[in-house]
Design an enzyme around this catalytic site. Structure first.
Site, PDB file in Angstrom:
ATOM      1  N   GLN A 131       0.841  -1.198   0.000  1.00  0.00           N
ATOM      2  CA  GLN A 131       0.000   0.000   0.000  1.00  0.00           C
ATOM      3  C   GLN A 131       0.874   1.245   0.000  1.00  0.00           C
ATOM      4  OE1 GLN A 131      -3.108   0.662  -0.361  1.00  0.00           O
ATOM      5  NE2 GLN A 131      -4.284  -1.173   0.139  1.00  0.00           N
TER       6      GLN A 131
ATOM      7  N   GLU B 117      -4.460 -15.676  -3.469  1.00  0.00           N
ATOM      8  CA  GLU B 117      -4.100 -14.549  -4.335  1.00  0.00           C
ATOM      9  C   GLU B 117      -3.815 -15.065  -5.742  1.00  0.00           C
ATOM     10  OE1 GLU B 117      -2.959 -11.322  -6.332  1.00  0.00           O
ATOM     11  OE2 GLU B 117      -3.848 -11.200  -4.341  1.00  0.00           O
TER      12      GLU B 117
ATOM     13  N   ASP C  21     -10.497  -8.348   0.073  1.00  0.00           N
ATOM     14  CA  ASP C  21      -9.982  -7.053  -0.395  1.00  0.00           C
ATOM     15  C   ASP C  21      -9.779  -7.147  -1.906  1.00  0.00           C
ATOM     16  OD1 ASP C  21      -8.822  -4.596  -0.740  1.00  0.00           O
ATOM     17  OD2 ASP C  21      -7.043  -5.005   0.469  1.00  0.00           O
TER      18      ASP C  21
ATOM     19  N   CYS D 188     -11.612  -0.720  -2.585  1.00  0.00           N
ATOM     20  CA  CYS D 188     -11.096   0.525  -3.156  1.00  0.00           C
ATOM     21  C   CYS D 188     -12.107   1.115  -4.140  1.00  0.00           C
ATOM     22  CB  CYS D 188      -9.752   0.297  -3.841  1.00  0.00           C
ATOM     23  SG  CYS D 188      -9.805  -0.921  -5.177  1.00  0.00           S
TER      24      CYS D 188
END
Length: 454
Positions: free
Chosen positions: A286, A336, A385, A412
């Site tokens: 991030q 992921e 996320d 986001c």
């Protein structure tokens, strides 16, 4: 303000989106593009300035395409971001909501990024003021940011307010050395030229990584390039990782290219609560470190962990959230898509002696299946996320099958988050909503939602 950060004007029921103006400005508009239901325009003359308008602090404002909300005081920026979250959840989600918590603003509104990437180009963008001067410019090389809508043109950046000032000093020193010694800058259309990109990463531990990317087609160019690297090393002894990449392709992606160490280490570290996270030249982390820590604390608080839970961390990236919550969980499983990110996650778990975290690489909709749940156990908590597009329908279906007690949804993009919340609404009730501002002076906003099984 619209979700894309543009102001809205209306003429005879036609909605017009206008950048670089704020509510209360009185302007003349020129329509640039017209659709059936809306138009896009630019302000060509200001008659009256809004009382809430702020003076932009950056000399490149309005040209480089970044930090478009500098004309709004920060208090107004976060007010509009709060409204953006509320509007998306209510209008798109159409679900029952608790009172939405006030947005968590960023303590730093300048120099808050830990990574910037600059582009070299032999086609410097001339500003309107420069064009009006009708002067022939001898120096058309530039290092800076791409101009929106003109991929081969780069705006020369003198000072960027997004990263610590060491970033400006390094970039400008490299530029001046390249000018003085007549280094060639890449032509982004023909792909001719040596210097391509400059990436600068800083960390909360005080480490500093610089990556220079070049195109080398002849032996003598490598010698010239190493002279530039030596200049950087001598001029900035505080650099802990000076790396370079040779990119002879026709695009700027570096994931498939080797990284070479000229000086120092091939990595640096970020720290949170005693945990150390290894950050390599290709690693994702991030970009607002301080606010990322606050975001992760909110996610952990919403998860309500007691040490007995099996936690699934979906879209785990480099495993930052998974490793961050691992000490409060019985076991954490991270999934992921990017294999390299999963390798970073495993390394970070090993560095921090975390024994209760497992990581798997693969497309989420292919990895997270009923068979996976049956094999690894039904999660008590899911933290998700996803990218801006949100979650695939198949992923939502498996979450509904798994029936975790709590879901922590970090997003986001509140618009796609709202869509996904509606899909989960049959079994889950939204219990808490916490917007977070990670990117001051932009329209982007993060949002964390806690859902509990009905």
């Amino acid at each position: 303000m619209a979700a894309e950060g543009k102001a809205i004007a209306k003429v005879n029921d036609l909605v017009i989106f206008v950048p670089y103006v704020v509510p209360g400005d009185v302007v003349d508009l020129q329509i640039k593009r017209k659709k059936n239901k809306y138009a896009e325009a630019e302000a060509v003359k200001f008659h009256e300035l809004s009382p809430v308008r702020a003076v932009p602090f950056c000399q490149h404002y309005g040209v480089c395409g970044g930090c478009k909300w500098q004309v709004l005081p920060y208090s107004e920026q976060i007010r509009y971001k709060q409204k953006q979250v509320e509007d998306n959840l209510r209008r798109i989600g159409k679900i029952e909501l608790p009172e939405i918590s006030p947005i968590l603003g960023s303590a730093k509104t300048e120099f808050y990024r830990n990574k910037l990437e600059f582009t070299f180009s032999n086609k410097r963008w001339l500003t309107n003021d420069e064009v009006r001067q009708d002067v022939k410019y001898d120096q058309m090389n530039a290092v800076g940011f791409h101009i929106p809508g003109a991929f081969d043109k780069v705006l020369a950046i003198e000072k960027c307010w997004l990263q610590d000032d060491i970033s400006n000093r390094i970039r400008n020193a490299v530029r001046d050395y390249a000018y003085e010694h007549d280094y060639s800058f890449i032509n982004l259309r023909t792909q001719e030229g040596m210097l391509r990109n400059l990436i600068i990463r800083t960390s909360s531990t005080g480490e500093l990584m610089v990556i220079v990317i070049c195109k080398i087609t002849e032996d003598h160019e490598m010698e010239l390039f190493k002279q530039l690297l030596q200049f950087i090393a001598d001029s900035f002894p505080e650099i802990t990782s000076l790396l370079y990449i040779i990119n002879n392709k026709c695009n700027d992606t570096i994931n498939d290219l080797d990284v070479h160490v000229f000086k120092g280490k091939d990595h640096m570290f970020e720290e949170m609560e005693g945990l150390r996270f290894k950050v390599g030249p290709k690693s994702f982390y991030q970009t607002n470190s301080e606010q990322a820590y606050n975001l992760y604390k909110i996610a952990r608080e919403f998860a309500g962990l007691t040490g007995k839970e099996l936690v699934y961390d979906l879209y785990t990236g480099t495993g930052t959230i998974a490793n961050f919550v691992s000490r409060q969980a019985r076991q954490v499983i991270g999934i992921e898509y990017v294999p390299e990110a999963i390798e970073d996650a495993k390394v970070n778990a090993e560095i921090n002696e975390i024994k209760n975290a497992l990581f798997y690489a693969g497309d989420m909709k292919d990895m997270l299946t009923q068979e996976f749940i049956n094999q690894h156990g039904r999660p008590d908590v899911i933290i998700t996320d996803p990218p801006r597009a949100g979650m695939h329908q198949d992923v939502v279906d498996v979450i509904l099958f798994a029936e975790p007690k709590r879901i922590v949804y970090v997003s986001c993009n509140p618009a796609t988050q709202a869509r996904d919340l509606q899909l989960l609404d049959g079994k889950y009730k939204v219990k808490a909503v916490q917007p977070v501002d990670m990117f001051p002076h932009t329209h982007h906003v993060e949002n964390v939602v806690l859902l509990e099984l009905r």
